[in-house]
Design a protein around this motif. Structure first.
Motif, PDB file in Angstrom:
ATOM      1  N   SER A 453       0.817  -1.210   0.000  1.00  0.00           N
ATOM      2  CA  SER A 453       0.000   0.000   0.000  1.00  0.00           C
ATOM      3  C   SER A 453       0.851   1.261   0.000  1.00  0.00           C
ATOM      4  CB  SER A 453      -0.938  -0.005   1.204  1.00  0.00           C
ATOM      5  OG  SER A 453      -0.206   0.154   2.406  1.00  0.00           O
ATOM      6  N   LYS A 454       2.048   1.199   0.582  1.00  0.00           N
ATOM      7  CA  LYS A 454       2.914   2.372   0.673  1.00  0.00           C
ATOM      8  C   LYS A 454       3.799   2.540  -0.558  1.00  0.00           C
ATOM      9  CE  LYS A 454       5.308   2.667   4.413  1.00  0.00           C
ATOM     10  NZ  LYS A 454       6.121   2.189   5.551  1.00  0.00           N
ATOM     11  N   ASP A 455       4.360   1.423  -1.048  1.00  0.00           N
ATOM     12  CA  ASP A 455       5.432   1.513  -2.038  1.00  0.00           C
ATOM     13  C   ASP A 455       5.134   0.846  -3.375  1.00  0.00           C
ATOM     14  OD1 ASP A 455       7.127   2.841  -0.167  1.00  0.00           O
ATOM     15  OD2 ASP A 455       7.526   0.910   0.778  1.00  0.00           O
ATOM     16  N   GLY A 456       4.020   0.112  -3.458  1.00  0.00           N
ATOM     17  CA  GLY A 456       3.705  -0.561  -4.710  1.00  0.00           C
ATOM     18  C   GLY A 456       4.518  -1.830  -4.903  1.00  0.00           C
ATOM     19  N   MET A 457       4.437  -2.382  -6.115  1.00  0.00           N
ATOM     20  CA  MET A 457       5.175  -3.626  -6.394  1.00  0.00           C
ATOM     21  C   MET A 457       5.609  -3.659  -7.845  1.00  0.00           C
ATOM     22  SD  MET A 457       2.128  -6.486  -6.632  1.00  0.00           S
ATOM     23  CE  MET A 457       3.307  -7.769  -7.007  1.00  0.00           C
ATOM     24  N   ILE A 458       6.638  -4.451  -8.110  1.00  0.00           N
ATOM     25  CA  ILE A 458       7.111  -4.669  -9.461  1.00  0.00           C
ATOM     26  C   ILE A 458       7.383  -6.163  -9.656  1.00  0.00           C
ATOM     27  CG2 ILE A 458       9.511  -4.155  -8.804  1.00  0.00           C
ATOM     28  CD1 ILE A 458       9.872  -2.996 -11.633  1.00  0.00           C
ATOM     29  N   TYR A 511      17.527 -21.818 -10.018  1.00  0.00           N
ATOM     30  CA  TYR A 511      17.000 -20.529 -10.451  1.00  0.00           C
ATOM     31  C   TYR A 511      16.868 -19.511  -9.329  1.00  0.00           C
ATOM     32  CZ  TYR A 511      12.493 -21.812  -8.464  1.00  0.00           C
ATOM     33  OH  TYR A 511      11.487 -22.152  -7.610  1.00  0.00           O
ATOM     34  N   THR A 512      16.958 -19.958  -8.072  1.00  0.00           N
ATOM     35  CA  THR A 512      16.826 -18.999  -6.967  1.00  0.00           C
ATOM     36  C   THR A 512      17.972 -17.981  -6.974  1.00  0.00           C
ATOM     37  OG1 THR A 512      17.968 -20.510  -5.464  1.00  0.00           O
ATOM     38  CG2 THR A 512      15.558 -20.609  -5.501  1.00  0.00           C
ATOM     39  N   GLU A 513      19.148 -18.397  -7.427  1.00  0.00           N
ATOM     40  CA  GLU A 513      20.272 -17.463  -7.508  1.00  0.00           C
ATOM     41  C   GLU A 513      20.038 -16.426  -8.603  1.00  0.00           C
ATOM     42  OE1 GLU A 513      24.244 -19.249  -7.257  1.00  0.00           O
ATOM     43  OE2 GLU A 513      23.236 -21.139  -6.775  1.00  0.00           O
ATOM     44  N   VAL A 514      19.384 -16.846  -9.686  1.00  0.00           N
ATOM     45  CA  VAL A 514      19.049 -15.918 -10.766  1.00  0.00           C
ATOM     46  C   VAL A 514      18.010 -14.907 -10.272  1.00  0.00           C
ATOM     47  CG1 VAL A 514      18.260 -15.719 -13.150  1.00  0.00           C
ATOM     48  CG2 VAL A 514      19.506 -17.765 -12.421  1.00  0.00           C
ATOM     49  N   LYS A 515      17.022 -15.384  -9.516  1.00  0.00           N
ATOM     50  CA  LYS A 515      16.014 -14.496  -8.940  1.00  0.00           C
ATOM     51  C   LYS A 515      16.665 -13.457  -8.034  1.00  0.00           C
ATOM     52  CE  LYS A 515      12.266 -16.191  -7.178  1.00  0.00           C
ATOM     53  NZ  LYS A 515      11.330 -17.085  -6.426  1.00  0.00           N
ATOM     54  N   ALA A 516      17.607 -13.908  -7.197  1.00  0.00           N
ATOM     55  CA  ALA A 516      18.272 -13.002  -6.263  1.00  0.00           C
ATOM     56  C   ALA A 516      19.047 -11.920  -7.007  1.00  0.00           C
ATOM     57  CB  ALA A 516      19.193 -13.785  -5.343  1.00  0.00           C
ATOM     58  N   MET A 535       7.892  -3.454  -3.535  1.00  0.00           N
ATOM     59  CA  MET A 535       8.125  -4.885  -3.349  1.00  0.00           C
ATOM     60  C   MET A 535       8.519  -5.471  -4.705  1.00  0.00           C
ATOM     61  SD  MET A 535       5.510  -7.829  -1.978  1.00  0.00           S
ATOM     62  CE  MET A 535       5.472  -7.150  -0.334  1.00  0.00           C
ATOM     63  N   ILE A 536       9.534  -6.293  -4.728  1.00  0.00           N
ATOM     64  CA  ILE A 536      10.072  -6.836  -5.986  1.00  0.00           C
ATOM     65  C   ILE A 536       9.831  -8.339  -6.025  1.00  0.00           C
ATOM     66  CG2 ILE A 536      12.133  -7.114  -7.405  1.00  0.00           C
ATOM     67  CD1 ILE A 536      13.267  -4.630  -5.852  1.00  0.00           C
ATOM     68  N   LEU A 537       9.176  -8.800  -7.079  1.00  0.00           N
ATOM     69  CA  LEU A 537       8.847 -10.217  -7.224  1.00  0.00           C
ATOM     70  C   LEU A 537       9.395 -10.729  -8.553  1.00  0.00           C
ATOM     71  CD1 LEU A 537       5.123 -10.215  -6.020  1.00  0.00           C
ATOM     72  CD2 LEU A 537       7.138 -10.837  -4.696  1.00  0.00           C
TER      73      LEU A 537
END
Length: 543
Positions: A453-458, A511-516, A535-537
């Motif tokens: 709610s404060k910062d949005g997401m991407i 793939y978790t390292e690629v996500k990071a 928030m970054i997803l």
């Protein structure tokens, strides 16, 4: 043991434990605030009771307000066979809540006003007190260690609408026997003098009828305040108006009041919306819910022109016969502003004498302490400042400082005639209901909602060949809730592509390292260049 109702107003729940027996007093809920976005209700965390479920011998309810019975369906899902005791009107409300959840009301047992029930080693006497709802009771609980007295919510109204006064004589008799501990409500401890009688509100409301004889009158009040509703019904009859009930809770409580003998009126005074529309405005009275600006309430919908049964206009006088619950002021004044925009005249407590509290002022709190004469005292039902002031009030009446405790949620107190002390806390806190109980991840879920709610997401989506690091598709960018134009999108794609390509794929395990790497690249770009913290997803698909 305190599971709610101390250090806060709402969510009242306390337990007495003696040997292998636990008796629970009230099962109330609280309401969400800005720190709990998307939450429907807040209920006590009863992990201790679930762990010791075989010891729980009963639940006793002081009265039917949400902050005392609202959590009952959720509690009984975890303690399904525990009997529940209360007065007839209180259990009528409780039964309705259980049935709405598809649960049986067979566990409910009615206790007459001023009646007594034996529950394990506890003898519980329900003593009539005045409050803003029928069936309210103080509880005198006789235990093997001594008498524990819960005041419940109360006031000393000497001219009550139903003629039933707070049973001062019985309370005084119990005080003379010797009360080990009193737990006293503290809501209005900051207000000096005596609370105003409910009957005076009726006198003020009568002036509304006299001065608005040709206008339609809409009165919003708490559905559970049957004494207010009774006076409004009496005035409608006196001034020749038919009554339209608006709001599901208003209709239910009115029916329950008639069924239990707590409301008295001729049913032919009621009309439906279609009939009311055909009548002269001066012959119609609407009794509505929505005093707290609840967005889905009948009054809020009227103020927005979204209520198909009633259209508010220039010949309407709208009365809010209530006071704002702290935190609801903005919503209430939004409704008032919208009603004015519709052309209505609006009357509310800040301007008119059209409401009174159901909670004792200082002089009434003093009287209760003087009647009960407890050896030990714990103030309850209030924020910390209320508890502190009530504790000081008790000490000013002669209760020794060492015999007064201010408790918070999770605190446990051991007592007998020789000692009164805090012991190890029990598990307690808040549980959050959002359709279903949120469970152990509630804190993380709420934190994410606040951040969103404060910062949005991407969101970034890419398909990557894990052996080489080649991006087979994407990256695609989805952004919500913050300023993110095409230029930023292209920069973000470029930074993600660089970060993904820079990894040594001979060492990358999954793939978790690629996500990071993608997340870090986006965070650095948006933080350093644009001072944005969404928030970054990252969603990385193995190609």
């Amino acid at each position: 043991m305190f599971f709610g109702g101390v250090g806060e107003i709402g969510k009242n729940m306390t337990a007495l434990e003696y040997g292998d027996n636990i008796l629970v007093v009230d099962a109330g809920m609280g309401f969400p605030n800005e720190a709990t976005p998307g939450v429907d209700v807040v209920i006590p965390d009863i992990e201790y009771l679930k762990t010791n479920s075989e010891k729980v011998v009963g639940i006793v309810l002081t009265h039917g307000h949400e902050d005392h019975v609202g959590a009952l369906p959720y509690v009984l899902k975890d303690l399904p066979q525990v009997p529940v005791y209360g007065t007839r009107f209180t259990l009528g409300i409780a039964a309705h809540k259980l049935e709405n959840q598809g649960m049986s009301a067979d566990v409910l047992s009615v206790v007459p006003e001023n009646g007594t029930v034996e529950i394990g080693p506890f003898s519980v006497e329900f003593i009539k007190v005045c409050h803003s709802i029928a069936g309210a009771a103080a509880l005198s609980i006789t235990t093997p260690a001594g008498i524990v007295f819960f005041t419940g919510d109360y006031k000393m109204d000497y001219t009550p609408i139903d003629g039933k006064l707070t049973n001062i004589a019985r309370i005084e008799e119990i005080g003379k026997k010797g009360v080990l501990l009193m737990l006293g409500e503290s809501t209005n401890v900051e207000r000096q003098g005596h609370s105003k009688s409910e009957r005076r509100v009726g006198q003020s409301l009568e002036q509304v009828f006299v001065t608005n004889s040709t206008r339609r009158i809409i009165i919003a009040t708490f559905a559970t305040n049957n004494y207010r509703v009774q006076q409004i019904m009496d005035l409608a009859k006196k001034y020749g108006r038919k009554v339209l009930l608006s709001g599901r809770s208003m209709k239910f409580i009115t029916e329950l009041g008639q069924e239990t003998g707590e409301l008295h009126f001729d049913s032919d005074i009621l009309v439906d919306a279609q009939t009311a529309k055909k009548m002269d405005d001066g012959k119609v009275l609407v009794i509505s819910t929505g005093t707290q600006g609840e967005p889905m309430s009948a009054l809020a919908k009227m103020s927005q022109g979204e209520f198909d049964k009633i259209t508010v206009g220039q010949n309407d006088t709208v009365v809010l016969s209530s006071s704002p619950i702290p935190g609801n002021e903005r919503s209430i004044y939004t409704v008032i502003n919208n009603l004015y925009r519709k052309g209505a005249e609006v009357m509310y407590e800040a301007m008119y004498d059209i409401h009174t509290t159901g909670h004792a002022f200082q002089e009434e709190l003093k009287l209760m302490l003087q009647l009960v004469k407890p050896k030990y005292f714990i103030p309850v039902h209030g924020e910390y400042r209320h508890l502190k002031k009530h504790a000081e009030l008790a000490k000013s009446l002669g209760i020794p400082a060492g015999n007064v405790l201010i408790c918070e949620i999770g605190n446990a107190v051991a007592l007998n005639k020789k000692e009164f002390k805090r012991i190890s806390d029990v598990p307690a806190g808040n549980s959050f209901v959002d359709g279903n109980t949120l469970g152990e991840n509630a804190d993380g879920i709420l934190r994410d909602r606040i951040n969103l709610s404060k910062d949005g997401m991407i969101i970034v989506v890419a398909t990557v060949e894990m052996k080489t690091g080649k991006i087979l598709s994407g990256p695609e960018i989805i952004a919500r809730g913050f300023d993110f134009d095409e230029e930023k999108a292209e920069e973000t794609k470029e930074e993600v592509s660089k970060a993904v390509a820079a990894l040594d794929y001979d060492l990358v395990e999954d793939y978790t390292e690629v996500k990071a790497a993608a997340r870090k690249a986006i965070r650095q770009l948006l933080k350093q260049k644009y001072k944005q913290y969404p928030m970054i997803l990252p969603i990385i698909i193995e190609g």
